[in-house]
Design a protein around this motif. Structure first.
Motif, PDB file in Angstrom:
ATOM      1  N   ARG A 205       5.144  -0.433 -42.435  1.00 52.63           N
ATOM      2  CA  ARG A 205       5.606  -1.219 -41.285  1.00 52.63           C
ATOM      3  C   ARG A 205       5.453  -0.441 -39.985  1.00 52.63           C
ATOM      4  NH1 ARG A 205       9.684  -3.330 -45.081  1.00 52.63           N
ATOM      5  NH2 ARG A 205       9.094  -5.501 -45.464  1.00 52.63           N
ATOM      6  N   GLU A 206       5.723   0.852 -40.036  1.00 49.12           N
ATOM      7  CA  GLU A 206       5.537   1.657 -38.822  1.00 49.12           C
ATOM      8  C   GLU A 206       4.060   1.731 -38.450  1.00 49.12           C
ATOM      9  OE1 GLU A 206       6.603   6.106 -37.045  1.00 49.12           O
ATOM     10  OE2 GLU A 206       7.540   5.407 -38.902  1.00 49.12           O
ATOM     11  N   LEU A 207       3.197   1.856 -39.456  1.00 45.81           N
ATOM     12  CA  LEU A 207       1.754   1.867 -39.190  1.00 45.81           C
ATOM     13  C   LEU A 207       1.295   0.520 -38.630  1.00 45.81           C
ATOM     14  CD1 LEU A 207       0.575   3.789 -42.379  1.00 45.81           C
ATOM     15  CD2 LEU A 207       0.273   4.572 -40.023  1.00 45.81           C
ATOM     16  N   ALA A 211      -1.077  -0.441 -35.210  1.00 47.70           N
ATOM     17  CA  ALA A 211      -2.407  -0.912 -35.611  1.00 47.70           C
ATOM     18  C   ALA A 211      -3.409  -0.932 -34.469  1.00 47.70           C
ATOM     19  CB  ALA A 211      -2.291  -2.301 -36.241  1.00 47.70           C
ATOM     20  N   HIS A 212      -2.924  -1.104 -33.246  1.00 51.95           N
ATOM     21  CA  HIS A 212      -3.845  -1.149 -32.101  1.00 51.95           C
ATOM     22  C   HIS A 212      -4.509   0.212 -31.851  1.00 51.95           C
ATOM     23  CE1 HIS A 212       0.022   0.289 -30.613  1.00 51.95           C
ATOM     24  NE2 HIS A 212      -0.622   0.862 -29.610  1.00 51.95           N
ATOM     25  N   LEU A 213      -3.980   1.282 -32.462  1.00 47.56           N
ATOM     26  CA  LEU A 213      -4.549   2.612 -32.278  1.00 47.56           C
ATOM     27  C   LEU A 213      -5.653   2.923 -33.284  1.00 47.56           C
ATOM     28  CD1 LEU A 213      -1.235   4.629 -31.755  1.00 47.56           C
ATOM     29  CD2 LEU A 213      -2.836   3.855 -29.989  1.00 47.56           C
ATOM     30  N   PHE A 214      -5.777   2.099 -34.310  1.00 45.00           N
ATOM     31  CA  PHE A 214      -6.741   2.382 -35.371  1.00 45.00           C
ATOM     32  C   PHE A 214      -8.088   1.746 -35.075  1.00 45.00           C
ATOM     33  CE2 PHE A 214      -2.633   2.269 -37.952  1.00 45.00           C
ATOM     34  CZ  PHE A 214      -2.396   3.621 -37.713  1.00 45.00           C
ATOM     35  N   GLY A 215      -9.117   2.310 -35.686  1.00 44.69           N
ATOM     36  CA  GLY A 215     -10.463   1.816 -35.465  1.00 44.69           C
ATOM     37  C   GLY A 215     -10.907   0.861 -36.554  1.00 44.69           C
ATOM     38  N   PRO A 216     -12.015   0.198 -36.346  1.00 37.86           N
ATOM     39  CA  PRO A 216     -12.514  -0.765 -37.339  1.00 37.86           C
ATOM     40  C   PRO A 216     -12.927  -0.095 -38.643  1.00 37.86           C
ATOM     41  CG  PRO A 216     -14.148  -0.381 -35.632  1.00 37.86           C
ATOM     42  CD  PRO A 216     -12.897   0.287 -35.161  1.00 37.86           C
ATOM     43  N   GLU A 217     -13.169   1.222 -38.586  1.00 39.59           N
ATOM     44  CA  GLU A 217     -13.598   1.933 -39.793  1.00 39.59           C
ATOM     45  C   GLU A 217     -12.435   2.432 -40.641  1.00 39.59           C
ATOM     46  OE1 GLU A 217     -12.789   5.055 -36.738  1.00 39.59           O
ATOM     47  OE2 GLU A 217     -13.654   3.037 -36.778  1.00 39.59           O
ATOM     48  N   ASP A 218     -11.217   2.332 -40.130  1.00 45.44           N
ATOM     49  CA  ASP A 218     -10.068   2.850 -40.862  1.00 45.44           C
ATOM     50  C   ASP A 218      -9.795   2.006 -42.106  1.00 45.44           C
ATOM     51  OD1 ASP A 218      -9.273   5.165 -39.482  1.00 45.44           O
ATOM     52  OD2 ASP A 218      -8.405   3.960 -37.881  1.00 45.44           O
ATOM     53  N   ASP A 219      -9.618   2.695 -43.208  1.00 43.88           N
ATOM     54  CA  ASP A 219      -9.443   2.045 -44.499  1.00 43.88           C
ATOM     55  C   ASP A 219      -7.962   1.849 -44.801  1.00 43.88           C
ATOM     56  OD1 ASP A 219     -10.444   1.219 -47.193  1.00 43.88           O
ATOM     57  OD2 ASP A 219      -9.238   2.942 -47.791  1.00 43.88           O
ATOM     58  N   LEU A 220      -7.622   0.725 -45.398  1.00 44.33           N
ATOM     59  CA  LEU A 220      -6.229   0.384 -45.656  1.00 44.33           C
ATOM     60  C   LEU A 220      -5.558   1.383 -46.602  1.00 44.33           C
ATOM     61  CD1 LEU A 220      -3.950  -1.575 -45.122  1.00 44.33           C
ATOM     62  CD2 LEU A 220      -4.860  -3.062 -46.920  1.00 44.33           C
ATOM     63  N   LEU A 224      -2.371   3.988 -45.887  1.00 41.86           N
ATOM     64  CA  LEU A 224      -1.146   4.022 -46.683  1.00 41.86           C
ATOM     65  C   LEU A 224      -0.845   5.439 -47.181  1.00 41.86           C
ATOM     66  CD1 LEU A 224      -1.643   0.729 -48.733  1.00 41.86           C
ATOM     67  CD2 LEU A 224      -0.053   1.099 -46.840  1.00 41.86           C
ATOM     68  N   VAL A 225      -1.874   6.153 -47.600  1.00 38.45           N
ATOM     69  CA  VAL A 225      -1.660   7.535 -48.034  1.00 38.45           C
ATOM     70  C   VAL A 225      -1.287   8.415 -46.845  1.00 38.45           C
ATOM     71  CG1 VAL A 225      -2.720   9.545 -49.150  1.00 38.45           C
ATOM     72  CG2 VAL A 225      -3.209   7.246 -49.996  1.00 38.45           C
ATOM     73  N   LEU A 226      -1.866   8.116 -45.683  1.00 42.58           N
ATOM     74  CA  LEU A 226      -1.465   8.812 -44.454  1.00 42.58           C
ATOM     75  C   LEU A 226       0.038   8.685 -44.240  1.00 42.58           C
ATOM     76  CD1 LEU A 226      -1.801   9.983 -41.526  1.00 42.58           C
ATOM     77  CD2 LEU A 226      -2.445   7.682 -40.815  1.00 42.58           C
ATOM     78  N   GLY A 227       0.553   7.457 -44.396  1.00 44.24           N
ATOM     79  CA  GLY A 227       1.983   7.239 -44.222  1.00 44.24           C
ATOM     80  C   GLY A 227       2.808   8.005 -45.238  1.00 44.24           C
ATOM     81  N   LEU A 228       2.360   8.043 -46.491  1.00 41.88           N
ATOM     82  CA  LEU A 228       3.098   8.766 -47.529  1.00 41.88           C
ATOM     83  C   LEU A 228       3.125  10.266 -47.259  1.00 41.88           C
ATOM     84  CD1 LEU A 228       1.763   6.935 -50.719  1.00 41.88           C
ATOM     85  CD2 LEU A 228       4.096   6.834 -49.834  1.00 41.88           C
ATOM     86  N   VAL A 229       1.961  10.826 -46.931  1.00 34.90           N
ATOM     87  CA  VAL A 229       1.873  12.275 -46.719  1.00 34.90           C
ATOM     88  C   VAL A 229       2.737  12.695 -45.539  1.00 34.90           C
ATOM     89  CG1 VAL A 229       0.305  14.143 -46.046  1.00 34.90           C
ATOM     90  CG2 VAL A 229      -0.387  12.515 -47.810  1.00 34.90           C
ATOM     91  N   ALA A 432       3.668   9.058 -35.119  1.00 36.00           N
ATOM     92  CA  ALA A 432       3.234   8.922 -33.729  1.00 36.00           C
ATOM     93  C   ALA A 432       2.517  10.167 -33.227  1.00 36.00           C
ATOM     94  CB  ALA A 432       4.429   8.621 -32.830  1.00 36.00           C
ATOM     95  N   THR A 433       2.563  11.256 -34.006  1.00 31.72           N
ATOM     96  CA  THR A 433       1.885  12.495 -33.618  1.00 31.72           C
ATOM     97  C   THR A 433       0.435  12.429 -34.054  1.00 31.72           C
ATOM     98  OG1 THR A 433       3.946  13.733 -33.908  1.00 31.72           O
ATOM     99  CG2 THR A 433       1.895  15.001 -33.842  1.00 31.72           C
ATOM    100  N   SER A 434      -0.475  12.665 -33.134  1.00 33.72           N
ATOM    101  CA  SER A 434      -1.894  12.533 -33.463  1.00 33.72           C
ATOM    102  C   SER A 434      -2.440  13.688 -34.301  1.00 33.72           C
ATOM    103  CB  SER A 434      -2.722  12.376 -32.190  1.00 33.72           C
ATOM    104  OG  SER A 434      -4.097  12.424 -32.494  1.00 33.72           O
TER     105      SER A 434
END
Length: 525
Positions: A205-207, A211-220, A224-229, A432-434
């Motif tokens: 939900r936070e991701l 969503a407006h920060l992600f690119g068209p190449e970003d994989d779902l 999700l693993v990004l959020g978990l890690v 939120a940290t890049s």
């Protein structure tokens, strides 16, 4: 059984890598019945979850209607992330998230879902660069000094934005999140223990809000693993090894993938997986090299694991009867029979894993009668010693039994206590940290904090285990069942019962002391 969530085409594949064909429209004409990709996948997961949740874009939804389970239509990436959160947040079963355009071996799905890791993802790593001599090229800048990057390299149509170690995912990136020296891609299947379901839902939900920060190449799946890690969940990794997985986007890719898949021997991989990966030296080199083929033969003829266990018990009792004669031919016969009793003790577990026939009765029989066979053989050796004039060795026999009982008590009690011990938490970092600089710094601090004292010694001992000789020495010193049965067989065949028991007591005493020391150190670490 896990709850299965099928994820429709990733947001980026439609623009960054060409227009994909929906998996419900991709066919596999070479396979019997010419199934569609999604149809084949539904057939594979039916035994796991007959009513999976499928999350697709509205433009692809029509092709999925009529398939089992619940269909969730989304308009964009944010909607897909929120749909994932809704699908998993109340899960009481483990989760399997799988791209809907996956072509995968049944055995690979089985291995992933049977993982004991709290979270496990299928990955592939970029091949390391080599020079003209075939040596790996070492980067000019050490990783500790490297800057986070948003990589533009691709591998199998996915952006290389994952940093993975030998055992887990270290960092994941996106068009917004930078990763220090990425080396991998997440292929798709993600297995998650239900205890992490709420964490995944919250991160999704936070991701979605980002969503407006992600690119068209970003994989779902990668997001999700990004959020978990970044929430501190340890995500383990595994490769395809000797099995097949591929995401399909076009009919041409589907035809090529089916041809490649046919080159893999799934049955051989399943058979190899039936053998425990952490067995002792004797079992690995003198039993499992051929016992797996006995297991396959037995499974194909309908023998159950419990029936094989009964064969093993009968051989163990026959071995004890031969030892009880006290004569040299009886001792040799007993040695041969105890060896094959152990072989069939391995075969019953291999049949269970190969045929996927598990039960409480089988587990109880296997654990209980391993000890029964061992102790009845001790009794046979003691009786044979008295008959042959070697003398009364009952004291030695009881000492050997006591040592083995203490060692088993240490193993089982520590295992039960260790399962109740919460794992050491990983650091978490704001989504939120890049750059992942803060995450890597926190991981380094954790590593330093865990490198001193008893933990430091245990870490050094674990690293020493990477040496093959040390690895097998550590396996043998604990005197596992394979080594015990081998010691009984070899020593009794050439010597008498007294020498056999003395060997068991000396080796068993060393094993008990080693085990007790290790358990104490790990308890205090």
């Amino acid at each position: 059984m896990p709850r299965v969530v099928l994820l429709g085409s990733s947001p980026g594949t439609s623009t960054a890598f060409g227009q994909p064909t929906p998996p419900a429209a991709l066919t596999l004409p070479v396979l019997p019945g010419s199934p569609t990709v999604i149809g084949k996948l539904h057939g594979q997961i039916a035994s796991l979850d007959p009513a999976p949740v499928t999350i697709v874009r509205s433009g692809e939804a029509e092709a999925h209607r009529g398939l089992p389970g619940r269909l969730v239509e989304t308009a964009d990436l944010a909607g897909a992330l929120r749909a994932v959160a809704d699908a998993v947040e109340d899960a009481t079963e483990n989760l399997l998230l799988l791209p809907a355009n996956s072509l995968v071996h049944d055995e690979l799905l089985y291995q992933i879902t049977k993982s004991k890791r709290g979270a496990l993802a299928l990955i592939t790593k970029e091949p390391r660069e080599e020079d003209e001599n075939g040596d790996f090229i070492v980067p000019d800048v050490p990783i500790d000094e490297a800057l986070p990057e948003i990589g533009d390299r691709t591998l199998e149509g996915l952006p290389v934005r994952v940093r993975a170690s030998k055992s887990r995912v270290i960092s994941v990136g996106s068009a917004f999140h930078a990763v220090t020296r990425p080396n991998s891609v997440l292929l798709g299947p993600l297995h998650l223990h239900h205890k992490h379901a709420a964490t995944l839902a919250e991160a999704a939900r936070e991701l979605a809000d980002m969503a407006h920060l992600f690119g068209p190449e970003d994989d779902l799946v990668q997001l999700l693993v990004l959020g978990l890690v970044r929430r501190g969940v340890s995500v383990g990794i595994r490769g395809r090894r000797d099995l097949f997985f591929r995401r399909l986007n076009t009919q041409e890719e589907a035809a090529q993938a089916v041809a490649e898949m046919a080159e893999f021997n799934e049955d051989r991989a399943r058979l190899n997986n039936a053998v425990k990966g952490a067995d002792g030296f004797f079992t690995t080199y003198f039993v499992s090299t051929y016992s797996r083929f006995i297991a396959r033969w037995a499974a194909r003829r309908g023998l159950t694991p419990n029936q094989v266990t009964l064969i093993s018990i009968a051989l163990g009792v026959a071995s004890a009867a031969c030892f009880a004669t006290g004569a040299r031919p009886g001792m040799v016969a007993g040695a041969i029979l105890i060896y094959f009793a152990f072989v069939f003790d391995c075969v019953d577990g291999q049949v269970a894993r190969y045929a996927r026939k598990f039960g409480v009765l089988g587990a109880w029989l296997d654990a209980t009668f391993d000890r029964f066979k061992e102790y009845v053989v001790f009794a046979g050796l003691a009786v044979g010693a008295a008959i042959s004039g070697v003398g009364d060795v009952w004291t030695l026999a009881l000492t050997a039994i006591a040592l083995q009982s203490v060692k088993h008590l240490l193993d089982f009690s520590f295992g039960a206590a260790n399962r109740r011990r919460p794992p050491s938490p990983l650091p978490s970092v704001s989504l939120a940290t890049s750059p992942d600089t803060e995450l890597r710094a926190a991981l380094e601090q954790r590593k330093i904090a865990r490198s001193g004292g008893i933990r430091g010694l245990l870490r050094m001992w674990s690293k020493a285990g990477r040496n093959r000789a040390v690895y097998w020495a550590r396996k043998m010193v604990v005197f596992p069942i394979g080594e015990r049965f081998a010691a009984i067989a070899l020593v009794s065949a050439f010597f008498d019962a007294r020498v056999t028991f003395i060997t068991l007591i000396i080796w068993g005493g060393v094993a008990t002391a080693y085990t007790l020391t290790g358990r104490l150190m790990r308890s205090l670490a």
